[in-house]
Design an enzyme around this catalytic site. Structure first.
Site, PDB file in Angstrom:
ATOM      1  N   LYS A 177     -11.180  -3.920  -3.175  1.00 23.13           N
ATOM      2  CA  LYS A 177     -12.059  -2.739  -3.149  1.00 23.13           C
ATOM      3  C   LYS A 177     -11.330  -1.514  -3.661  1.00 23.13           C
ATOM      4  O   LYS A 177     -11.888  -0.673  -4.331  1.00 23.13           O
ATOM      5  CB  LYS A 177     -12.489  -2.442  -1.701  1.00 23.13           C
ATOM      6  CG  LYS A 177     -13.543  -3.368  -1.163  1.00 23.13           C
ATOM      7  CD  LYS A 177     -13.891  -2.977   0.278  1.00 23.13           C
ATOM      8  CE  LYS A 177     -13.730  -4.159   1.177  1.00 23.13           C
ATOM      9  NZ  LYS A 177     -13.449  -3.975   2.546  1.00 23.13           N
TER      10      LYS A 177
ATOM     11  N   LYS B  38      -5.124  -9.793  -6.604  1.00 23.28           N
ATOM     12  CA  LYS B  38      -6.387 -10.137  -5.924  1.00 23.28           C
ATOM     13  C   LYS B  38      -7.484  -9.118  -6.230  1.00 23.28           C
ATOM     14  O   LYS B  38      -7.192  -7.944  -6.501  1.00 23.28           O
ATOM     15  CB  LYS B  38      -6.156 -10.255  -4.410  1.00 23.28           C
ATOM     16  CG  LYS B  38      -5.886  -8.952  -3.724  1.00 23.28           C
ATOM     17  CD  LYS B  38      -5.939  -9.073  -2.204  1.00 23.28           C
ATOM     18  CE  LYS B  38      -5.727  -7.682  -1.628  1.00 23.28           C
ATOM     19  NZ  LYS B  38      -5.730  -7.562  -0.210  1.00 23.28           N
TER      20      LYS B  38
ATOM     21  N   LYS C  97       0.809  -1.218   0.000  1.00 23.67           N
ATOM     22  CA  LYS C  97       0.000   0.000   0.000  1.00 23.67           C
ATOM     23  C   LYS C  97       0.842   1.268   0.000  1.00 23.67           C
ATOM     24  O   LYS C  97       0.364   2.330  -0.392  1.00 23.67           O
ATOM     25  CB  LYS C  97      -0.943   0.008   1.209  1.00 23.67           C
ATOM     26  CG  LYS C  97      -2.090  -0.965   1.089  1.00 23.67           C
ATOM     27  CD  LYS C  97      -3.151  -0.699   2.121  1.00 23.67           C
ATOM     28  CE  LYS C  97      -4.295  -1.672   2.006  1.00 23.67           C
ATOM     29  NZ  LYS C  97      -5.259  -1.543   3.101  1.00 23.67           N
TER      30      LYS C  97
HETATM   31  P1  TYM Z   1     -10.705  -6.301   4.278  1.00 26.16           P
HETATM   32  O1  TYM Z   1     -11.754  -5.333   4.686  1.00 26.16           O
HETATM   33  O2  TYM Z   1      -9.738  -5.902   3.228  1.00 26.16           O
HETATM   34  O3  TYM Z   1     -11.357  -7.647   3.781  1.00 26.16           O
HETATM   35  C1  TYM Z   1     -12.318  -8.317   4.553  1.00 26.16           C
HETATM   36  C2  TYM Z   1     -12.175  -9.818   4.391  1.00 26.16           C
HETATM   37  O4  TYM Z   1     -12.257 -10.197   3.030  1.00 26.16           O
HETATM   38  C3  TYM Z   1     -11.127 -10.980   2.669  1.00 26.16           C
HETATM   39  N1  TYM Z   1     -10.773 -10.682   1.284  1.00 26.16           N
HETATM   40  C4  TYM Z   1     -10.594 -11.619   0.351  1.00 26.16           C
HETATM   41  N2  TYM Z   1     -10.700 -12.953   0.393  1.00 26.16           N
HETATM   42  C5  TYM Z   1     -10.476 -13.635  -0.756  1.00 26.16           C
HETATM   43  N3  TYM Z   1     -10.169 -13.017  -1.923  1.00 26.16           N
HETATM   44  C6  TYM Z   1     -10.044 -11.677  -2.009  1.00 26.16           C
HETATM   45  N4  TYM Z   1      -9.764 -11.101  -3.164  1.00 26.16           N
HETATM   46  C7  TYM Z   1     -10.267 -10.911  -0.836  1.00 26.16           C
HETATM   47  N5  TYM Z   1     -10.238  -9.578  -0.560  1.00 26.16           N
HETATM   48  C8  TYM Z   1     -10.545  -9.467   0.744  1.00 26.16           C
HETATM   49  C9  TYM Z   1     -10.027 -10.531   3.613  1.00 26.16           C
HETATM   50  O5  TYM Z   1      -9.040 -11.520   3.750  1.00 26.16           O
HETATM   51  C10 TYM Z   1     -10.807 -10.312   4.883  1.00 26.16           C
HETATM   52  O6  TYM Z   1     -11.006 -11.533   5.572  1.00 26.16           O
HETATM   53  N6  TYM Z   1      -7.331  -6.046   7.895  1.00 26.16           N
HETATM   54  C11 TYM Z   1      -8.624  -6.603   7.555  1.00 26.16           C
HETATM   55  C12 TYM Z   1      -9.751  -6.156   8.450  1.00 26.16           C
HETATM   56  C13 TYM Z   1      -9.561  -6.410   9.914  1.00 26.16           C
HETATM   57  C14 TYM Z   1      -9.636  -7.671  10.557  1.00 26.16           C
HETATM   58  C15 TYM Z   1      -9.459  -7.399  11.960  1.00 26.16           C
HETATM   59  C16 TYM Z   1      -9.824  -8.971  10.094  1.00 26.16           C
HETATM   60  C17 TYM Z   1      -9.342  -5.482  10.875  1.00 26.16           C
HETATM   61  N7  TYM Z   1      -9.308  -6.062  12.103  1.00 26.16           N
HETATM   62  C18 TYM Z   1      -9.459  -8.458  12.890  1.00 26.16           C
HETATM   63  C19 TYM Z   1      -9.827 -10.011  11.049  1.00 26.16           C
HETATM   64  C20 TYM Z   1      -9.635  -9.736  12.424  1.00 26.16           C
HETATM   65  C21 TYM Z   1      -8.947  -6.173   6.143  1.00 26.16           C
HETATM   66  O7  TYM Z   1      -8.433  -5.197   5.639  1.00 26.16           O
HETATM   67  O8  TYM Z   1      -9.918  -6.830   5.559  1.00 26.16           O
END
Ligand code: TYM
Length: 333
Positions: A197, A194, A113
């Site tokens: 968003k 991947k 990022k």
């Molecule tokens: P975030 O908001 O980017 O994504 C949320 C969840 O979606 C999964 N994900 C994917 N899985 C498969 N293929 C993809 N292309 C894909 N894009 C996103 C992510 O792995 C995630 O499970 N840092 C985290 C948010 C967070 C979090 C936490 C997660 C903050 N605190 C505590 C677990 C526990 C994140 O940015 O997810």
């Protein structure tokens, strides 16, 4: 009982990767575990692209609505907004003090990022520590996430372990749970990156709320390759393999069986079948979402109750961590 925690950022509309990589497991785990799910708005404000405050507020509500629509059940699970509890930011500060600069600097997501940018916020750098706080505050055993979060969960475990070692057993040590298919859903236009968003193009991303026609169009124009065979091979055939993973995840079928069934029928028929299966999978979610959108009062009530239940767990954990570190309890001398 096993405790589960997971979160998602309200940084854009949820997509197929979020659904298949995370939400499907979130919903399934409710049958066997004590689940806590969170809209992590404090994480969303670390984005290197400046966010619009009104949009963030709206996306926070929309994401909570989406979580209910996919099947997070507020009678069995806790659903809340991260910023409604000051404990998360406070716990992150304590954990900052047992985390090294070096281990944050080498986090793959930070590298990705921040690459090519002149300036990134300290918040972006510190992002994984806030995530560790999210998880550790609830003594979570399991964290259902997509493959891209693997390093963050490992770091949370390392930080928790280090804290316990220095100050006594306060935190449980979490482990990541990934789905068997589609743990890493790829961009339809560039199947080597991947679906994201923030980074995917409009044609490369399938949103959970996209209408059927749009979904069909996106799958029809998905990048594959010039051969015509349908088989699973992430290196040689990343586009076809991504579609097979999506197909398997939305239908609950095996990749091999699907490949055998569609091989020899041409990419057109195959893509059409994947699109149809995705549309079918999303239909009930979209219907439920529309119902919930008409009842925002209900969403607000769920989040309010969720924040209360979350605080009942997070506040005592934070107090234990503060005490273990030697911070003087108020009223004592
Ligand atoms: P975030 O908001 O980017 O994504 C949320 C969840 O979606 C999964 N994900 C994917 N899985 C498969 N293929 C993809 N292309 C894909 N894009 C996103 C992510 O792995 C995630 O499970 N840092 C985290 C948010 C967070 C979090 C936490 C997660 C903050 N605190 C505590 C677990 C526990 C994140 O940015 O997810």
């Amino acid at each position: 009982m096993t405790r589960v925690f997971s979160g998602m950022q309200p940084s854009g509309e949820p997509h197929l990767g979020n659904l298949l990589g995370a939400w499907v497991n979130w919903v399934g785990m409710q049958d066997r575990a004590d689940c806590i799910y969170c809209v992590v708005d404090l994480h969303a404000i670390t984005s290197p692209n400046e966010h619009d405050p009104a949009t963030l507020r709206q996306r926070t509500v929309d994401l909570a609505t989406g979580m209910l629509a996919v099947g997070v059940d507020p009678e069995r699970s806790v659903l809340f907004v991260q910023s409604h509890l000051h404990e998360h930011a406070e716990c992150a500060w304590l954990l900052n003090c047992v985390t090294s600069f070096g281990e944050l600097r080498k986090q793959p997501q930070f590298k990705e990022k921040s690459e090519g940018r002149e300036s990134v916020s300290a918040g972006l750098f510190d992002y994984p520590v806030l995530q560790a706080a999210d998880i550790l505050l609830y003594h979570a055993d399991e964290v259902p996430v997509g493959e891209d979060q693997r390093h963050h969960i490992e770091l949370a475990r390392d930080i928790g372990q280090r804290f316990n070692h220095r100050f006594g057993d306060v935190f449980a040590l979490p482990k990541a749970i990934h789905p068997t298919a589609a743990a890493r859903v790829m961009d339809l236009q560039d199947p080597t990156t991947k679906m994201s968003k923030s980074q995917s193009s409009e044609k490369g991303i399938v949103r959970v709320l996209d209408e059927a026609k749009k979904i069909e169009k996106k799958f029809k124009s998905a990048v594959t390759d010039s051969a015509a065979d349908i088989r699973y091979d992430r290196d040689e055939k990343p586009g076809v393999s991504n579609l097979l993973e999506i197909f398997a995840a939305v239908t609950g079928r095996e990749i091999d069986g699907l490949a055998a069934e569609y091989d020899g029928r041409g990419y057109g028929a195959f893509k059409g079948a994947v699109a149809e299966a995705v549309v079918e999978r999303l239909r009930p979610v979209q219907e439920r979402y529309a119902e919930l959108t008409d009842d925002r009062g209900e969403v607000a009530r769920v989040l309010e109750r969720g924040a209360e239940k979350a605080r009942a767990i997070a506040a005592p954990t934070l107090a234990s961590a503060q005490e273990a570190m030697g911070l003087l309890p108020r009223g004592e001398a």
